[in-house]
Design a protein around this motif. Structure first.
Motif, PDB file in Angstrom:
ATOM      1  N   GLU A 151      -7.534   2.920   2.614  1.00  0.00           N
ATOM      2  CA  GLU A 151      -6.773   1.408   1.870  1.00  0.00           C
ATOM      3  C   GLU A 151      -5.661   1.605   0.696  1.00  0.00           C
ATOM      4  OE1 GLU A 151      -6.211  -1.188   3.851  1.00  0.00           O
ATOM      5  OE2 GLU A 151      -7.459   0.547   5.858  1.00  0.00           O
TER       6      GLU A 151
ATOM      7  N   LYS B 298      -3.253   3.932   1.292  1.00  0.00           N
ATOM      8  CA  LYS B 298      -1.646   3.151   2.560  1.00  0.00           C
ATOM      9  C   LYS B 298      -1.042   2.018   1.337  1.00  0.00           C
ATOM     10  CE  LYS B 298      -4.210   2.830   6.349  1.00  0.00           C
ATOM     11  NZ  LYS B 298      -4.692   2.339   7.581  1.00  0.00           N
TER      12      LYS B 298
ATOM     13  N   ILE C 136      -2.881   9.658   6.092  1.00  0.00           N
ATOM     14  CA  ILE C 136      -2.914   8.795   5.886  1.00  0.00           C
ATOM     15  C   ILE C 136      -1.320   7.997   4.666  1.00  0.00           C
ATOM     16  CG2 ILE C 136      -3.966   6.710   4.729  1.00  0.00           C
ATOM     17  CD1 ILE C 136      -7.046   8.422   4.753  1.00  0.00           C
TER      18      ILE C 136
ATOM     19  N   GLU D 170       1.973   7.995   7.423  1.00  0.00           N
ATOM     20  CA  GLU D 170       1.640   6.901   8.439  1.00  0.00           C
ATOM     21  C   GLU D 170       1.799   5.446   8.027  1.00  0.00           C
ATOM     22  OE1 GLU D 170      -2.450   7.935  10.509  1.00  0.00           O
ATOM     23  OE2 GLU D 170      -1.563  10.133  10.380  1.00  0.00           O
ATOM     24  N   ALA D 171       1.427   6.105   6.943  1.00  0.00           N
ATOM     25  CA  ALA D 171       1.836   4.523   5.846  1.00  0.00           C
ATOM     26  C   ALA D 171       3.296   4.448   5.389  1.00  0.00           C
ATOM     27  CB  ALA D 171       0.480   4.572   5.275  1.00  0.00           C
TER      28      ALA D 171
ATOM     29  N   ARG E  59       4.696   6.463   3.262  1.00  0.00           N
ATOM     30  CA  ARG E  59       4.611   6.376   1.858  1.00  0.00           C
ATOM     31  C   ARG E  59       4.820   7.780   1.303  1.00  0.00           C
ATOM     32  NH1 ARG E  59       4.382   1.854  -0.750  1.00  0.00           N
ATOM     33  NH2 ARG E  59       2.679   0.156  -0.179  1.00  0.00           N
TER      34      ARG E  59
END
Length: 332
Positions: free
Chosen positions: A145, A148, A175, A178-179, A181
């Protein structure tokens, strides 16, 4: 979940910084201007031989996120310490500057990492690092989290020394992407580049890393050349988004595909200690990038922040960087 400008992942280290002359380096078989990994016995030997020292929380990526927060940004950090005295010092220091830090400490052996840093009269620093608890950083320490929620996830090349950290970095990079960033890294040290050259190149060429920071020596080492133009051309081809090459008193070069932006260094009357110069340059550059500034302004923030750090002892700002007369106008 709050949004962060920067999530930094690195070796959580307490720096022990002392002055010495070049003869001390020779007498104690210390590689000048580099980073050498040492064991517990060598750490105790060097600590006993060093002169008066200051102890401060350090680690490359930790210095970068601390610098970014000092510039008015927001940051979080992943890094492993042990539940011991130095681990408590590290956690207190990084939280005290405003960085979110919640990595669970290691219970028992090995102890928190420490780096004996010898600073010679020319301001060059020679690091002798015991990684300790850092080697226990693993995928379970990656909070998805927070990744992200971070505009940029940034890690240090030194993390390629402890094996499980590689898995953690790949997990975080996946991660982040995928977000939607960005992922950035610093090559850290030319000795580190020599050890992991092919892996670092693969990180760039595979797109795992979008932005790479390197000093001139590291860039040359990455491409096994003595020609900076050749290294820059290769970086332009390999870096998916940006490459930034720092050149000490010559400033920096920002590389974006066919574009080259050269920014001079800030004027520093007396160089006290170069520890953390590259780390805090990255602080300034990433502070600008996450705020949507032009690349010119990002680089200017980087060189001004680095110039301030090398005029003091230690890698962490002793006064807020955002309040400095040379930096306030750049932040708008």
């Amino acid at each position: 979940m709050a949004e962060y400008d920067l999530l930094a992942i690195g070796n959580a280290i307490v720096d022990v910084i002392a002055r010495c002359d070049d003869a001390f380096l020779t007498d104690n078989n210390i590689q000048k201007s580099g980073m050498t990994l040492i064991d517990t016995e060598r750490a105790e030997e060097l600590y006993g031989a060093m002169g008066p020292a200051i102890e401060t929380s350090g680690g490359s990526a930790a210095n970068t996120v601390a610098g970014l927060v000092s510039l008015g940004g927001t940051g979080a950090y992943f890094g492993k310490v042990s539940a011991d005295q130095l681990g408590t010092i590290f956690a207190h220091d990084i939280r005290a500057v405003g960085v979110a830090y919640d990595t669970a400490p290691l219970e028992g052996h090995p102890p928190t990492a420490r780096s004996m840093i010898l600073v010679t009269p020319d301001g060059e620093r020679s690091m002798n690092t015991y990684l300790g608890a850092c080697v226990e950083l693993g995928p379970e320490d990656i909070d998805a989290e927070i990744v992200k929620a971070s505009k940029v996830t940034y890690f240090e090349g030194y993390l390629w020394d402890p094996p499980r950290a590689k898995e953690a970095i790949v997990k975080a990079a996946n991660i982040a992407h995928e977000a939607g960033r960005l992922v950035a890294m610093t090559l850290s040290d030319d000795f580190c580049v020599h050890r992991y050259r092919e892996e670092f190149l693969d990180l760039l060429r595979s797109g795992k890393v979008d932005i790479v920071f390197a000093n001139e020596t590291e860039a040359l080492s990455l491409y096994e050349t003595d020609n900076l133009d050749t290294a820059i051309a290769n970086l332009a081809e390999d870096a998916p988004r940006l490459a930034v090459v720092t050149r000490s008193e010559k400033g920096c070069i920002v590389v974006e595909k066919d574009t080259r932006l050269v920014v001079p260094a800030s004027v520093v009357e007396t160089v006290m200690d170069t520890t953390g110069a590259g780390d805090v340059f990255a602080s300034g550059f990433l502070r600008g990038l996450t705020a949507g500034y032009s690349l010119q302004l990002c680089a200017q923030l980087g060189v001004e922040a680095a110039g301030h750090i090398i005029a003091q002892m230690g890698p962490r700002p002793q006064t807020p960087l955002k309040d400095l007369e040379a930096i306030k106008p750049l932040l708008g």
